[in-house]
Design a protein around this motif. Structure first.
Motif, short mmCIF file in Angstrom:
data_model
loop_
_atom_site.label_atom_id
_atom_site.label_comp_id
_atom_site.label_asym_id
_atom_site.label_seq_id
_atom_site.Cartn_x
_atom_site.Cartn_y
_atom_site.Cartn_z
N PRO A 286 0.80 -1.23 0.00
CA PRO A 286 0.00 0.00 0.00
C PRO A 286 0.83 1.28 0.00
O PRO A 286 2.05 1.25 0.22
CB PRO A 286 -0.79 -0.11 1.32
N GLU A 287 0.14 2.41 -0.22
CA GLU A 287 0.84 3.69 -0.36
C GLU A 287 1.28 4.30 0.96
O GLU A 287 2.29 5.00 1.01
CB GLU A 287 -0.03 4.71 -1.11
N ASP A 288 0.53 4.06 2.03
CA ASP A 288 0.83 4.78 3.28
C ASP A 288 2.28 4.64 3.74
O ASP A 288 2.93 5.65 4.00
CB ASP A 288 -0.14 4.37 4.40
N PRO A 289 2.78 3.41 3.88
CA PRO A 289 4.17 3.32 4.34
C PRO A 289 5.17 3.95 3.37
O PRO A 289 6.21 4.45 3.80
CB PRO A 289 4.42 1.81 4.48
N LEU A 290 4.83 3.98 2.08
CA LEU A 290 5.74 4.60 1.11
C LEU A 290 5.75 6.11 1.29
O LEU A 290 6.82 6.74 1.35
CB LEU A 290 5.32 4.23 -0.32
N VAL A 291 4.56 6.68 1.40
CA VAL A 291 4.46 8.14 1.58
C VAL A 291 5.10 8.53 2.92
O VAL A 291 5.70 9.60 3.05
CB VAL A 291 2.98 8.59 1.46
N ASN A 292 5.01 7.62 3.90
CA ASN A 292 5.61 7.91 5.21
C ASN A 292 7.09 7.54 5.30
O ASN A 292 7.68 7.65 6.37
CB ASN A 292 4.82 7.21 6.32
N GLY A 293 7.66 7.05 4.18
CA GLY A 293 9.11 6.93 4.14
C GLY A 293 9.71 5.60 4.56
O GLY A 293 10.84 5.57 5.07
N ILE A 294 9.04 4.50 4.28
CA ILE A 294 9.63 3.19 4.64
C ILE A 294 10.96 2.96 3.91
O ILE A 294 11.92 2.42 4.47
CB ILE A 294 8.64 2.01 4.36
N TYR A 295 11.02 3.41 2.66
CA TYR A 295 12.25 3.24 1.87
C TYR A 295 13.42 3.93 2.58
O TYR A 295 14.48 3.34 2.81
CB TYR A 295 12.05 3.82 0.46
N ASP A 296 13.20 5.20 2.94
CA ASP A 296 14.27 5.98 3.58
C ASP A 296 14.62 5.41 4.95
O ASP A 296 15.78 5.45 5.37
CB ASP A 296 13.83 7.44 3.72
N TYR A 297 13.61 4.88 5.65
CA TYR A 297 13.85 4.29 6.97
C TYR A 297 14.82 3.11 6.85
O TYR A 297 15.80 3.02 7.59
CB TYR A 297 12.52 3.83 7.58
#
Ligand code: AMP
Ligand code: GLY
Length: 445
Positions: free
Chosen positions: A70-81
């Motif tokens: 889903p989009e939420d974790p992406l918009v909240n920056g899971i990649y950067d985390y």
């Protein structure tokens, strides 16, 4: 390689089904998953927003790849985390960086991006609460109907299409006053585009790309596209009007400039891009009837589009995703199943309004349905079930959401695939079950 898939809907069930078929997938975990994903891997009780727990879990289980549904974790920056933690940064993350996820997280950003890169889209302007009068002047310059979009994520509900100027002004006021909370602190007002929509999915490693099978989403609750919008009542693929000529324009005018634009702006993107497109039915700006224009970007796969797209991908998905993360997607093959596929979503009575949960479901063990990981030959004669809103309760499977379960079937034509999905839809029982019987029928040849 051990893989962690984040999410719990029909989309994730279809991705899990596909990942689990890969010889490269050793152990698959789904966080949190649903009653269907447990056929393909181990469900883990971690929510998609719990980044710390996700990180710890990846270390414990030696996860080599995270696939974000889903989009939420992406918009909240899971990649950067993940990339920002030295203990985790070697893990491949399928999904864009937080900055690139703004393509979905902010409609104002997405419109600005398209403008900067000359990507065809409706004319627009963005306004905040202090610019209400100016916004009304802009509305007056447009023709009815009026399109108002909350800038931020609003669970798919942030777009209003209003027939009159009075209603547009009123709803604009309400949006700016917090109808969608912080998401509508900025409102994008744009030109209405008339035509037929389709969903195009692109897999990119940031430089190279593959265009996945095209799907058409049926968003309205009622047959003949009537009634309120839902998350999606069904999908079909291929989409006959998305022919070679149309797709050539999509590739040249939209896909290439999108990927080049992301690179130019230093926006790291290794994942799925979802282009919500419209084939316009009249000339607008410098474009002609029949041309593609962008309605929206999403930074993930669609749901239930994924439930027709995954079954039509014949290649090993893990192999493709390794190409995405390692930057050599051009070295990977994408084979597409020539058959048509139709997904019919069974929903809870009352959806998209209020509905009851916890209804016992039966019929999923019918031999018409494939069970577990399947061979292509097996799926040829049967339908595939992708659980969306389901849960296990004691020995039973019960409904746990508005969209409950997707029935996907192949066929030599869309009509035959639909007919098979209809047989499947009848076999599953739960109190209040509803589904559309016309998925793909408007396109069937
Ligand atoms: P979105 O949330 O951006 O997907 O918008 C929801 C739906 O609103 C789209 O799938 C379209 O059907 C419709 N829509 C959005 N923008 C426009 C537009 N500019 N013209 C016509 N329809 C639109
Ligand atoms: N089915 C549309 C979406 O996933 O946004």
């Amino acid at each position: 390689m051990n893989i962690l898939l984040l999410g719990s809907g029909g989309r994730e069930c279809a991705i899990a089904w596909k990942l689990a078929q890969s010889p490269k997938c050793e152990q698959l975990f789904i966080a949190p998953g649903n009653a269907g994903t447990s056929a393909y891997g181990l469900n883990v009780p971690i929510k998609v927003g719990e980044f710390d727990k996700i990180g710890e879990f990846c270390l414990q289980q030696n996860i080599g790849m995270i696939v974000v549904g889903p989009e939420d974790p992406l918009v909240n920056g899971i990649y950067d985390y993940i990339k920002g933690d030295p203990r985790l940064q070697a893990i491949r993350v399928i999904g864009p960086s937080r900055a690139a996820a703004q393509l979905e997280g902010s409609k104002d950003f997405a419109k600005g991006f398209m403008t900067r890169h000359a990507i065809p889209t409706a004319r627009y302007r963005s306004f905040n609460a202090s610019q209400y009068d100016e916004a009304c002047l802009f509305l007056e310059q447009l023709q009815a109907p009026y399109v108002l979009k909350a800038d931020g994520l609003a669970a798919g509900k942030g777009v209003l299409i209003l027939p009159t100027l009075d209603e547009a002004r009123r709803e604009l006021r309400a949006m700016l006053d917090g109808m969608f909370g912080a998401a509508s602190a900025i409102v994008v007002i744009e030109e209405f585009l008339s035509g037929i929509e389709c969903s195009v999915f692109v897999l990119t490693d940031g430089l190279h790309y593959k265009i996945l099978p095209v799907a058409k989403d049926y968003k309205r609750i009622g047959e003949g596209d009537t009634g309120p919008n839902t998350g999606g009542m069904g999908n079909c693929s291929p989409v006959p009007f998305a022919d070679e000529q149309f797709m050539h324009k999509v590739e040249e005018r939209i896909v290439r400039p999108t990927i080049a634009g992301l690179r130019q702006e230093g926006l790291r993107y290794q994942g799925f891009i979802f282009l919500g497109l419209i084939r316009i039915d009249r000339d607008i700006q410098q474009y002609h009837a029949g041309d593609p224009m962008v309605i929206e970007y999403n930074v993930r796969m669609g749901d239930p589009e994924t439930e027709v797209v995954m079954p039509r991908i014949q290649s090993d998905l893990v192999e493709l995703l390794l190409g995405v993360a390692d930057g050599d997607l051009d070295q990977k093959a994408l084979e597409v199943d020539p058959r048509a596929a139709v997904t019919v979503m069974l929903v809870s009575g009352g959806y998209p309004g209020s509905y009851e949960k916890g209804k016992v479901m039966t019929g999923m063990d019918n031999p018409l349905f494939t069970q577990g990981i399947v061979s292509p030959a097996d799926s040829a004669r049967r339908s595939i079930l992708f659980h969306a809103g389901t849960a296990r309760k004691d020995d039973a499977i019960v409904t746990a959401g508005g969209r409950v379960i997707a029935v996907t079937s192949y066929g030599p034509t869309l009509s035959e695939a639909l007919a098979q999905s209809m047989r499947g839809a009848e076999l599953i029982q739960f109190e209040g079950k509803y589904y559309r019987r016309d998925i793909g029928r408007d396109l069937a040849l």
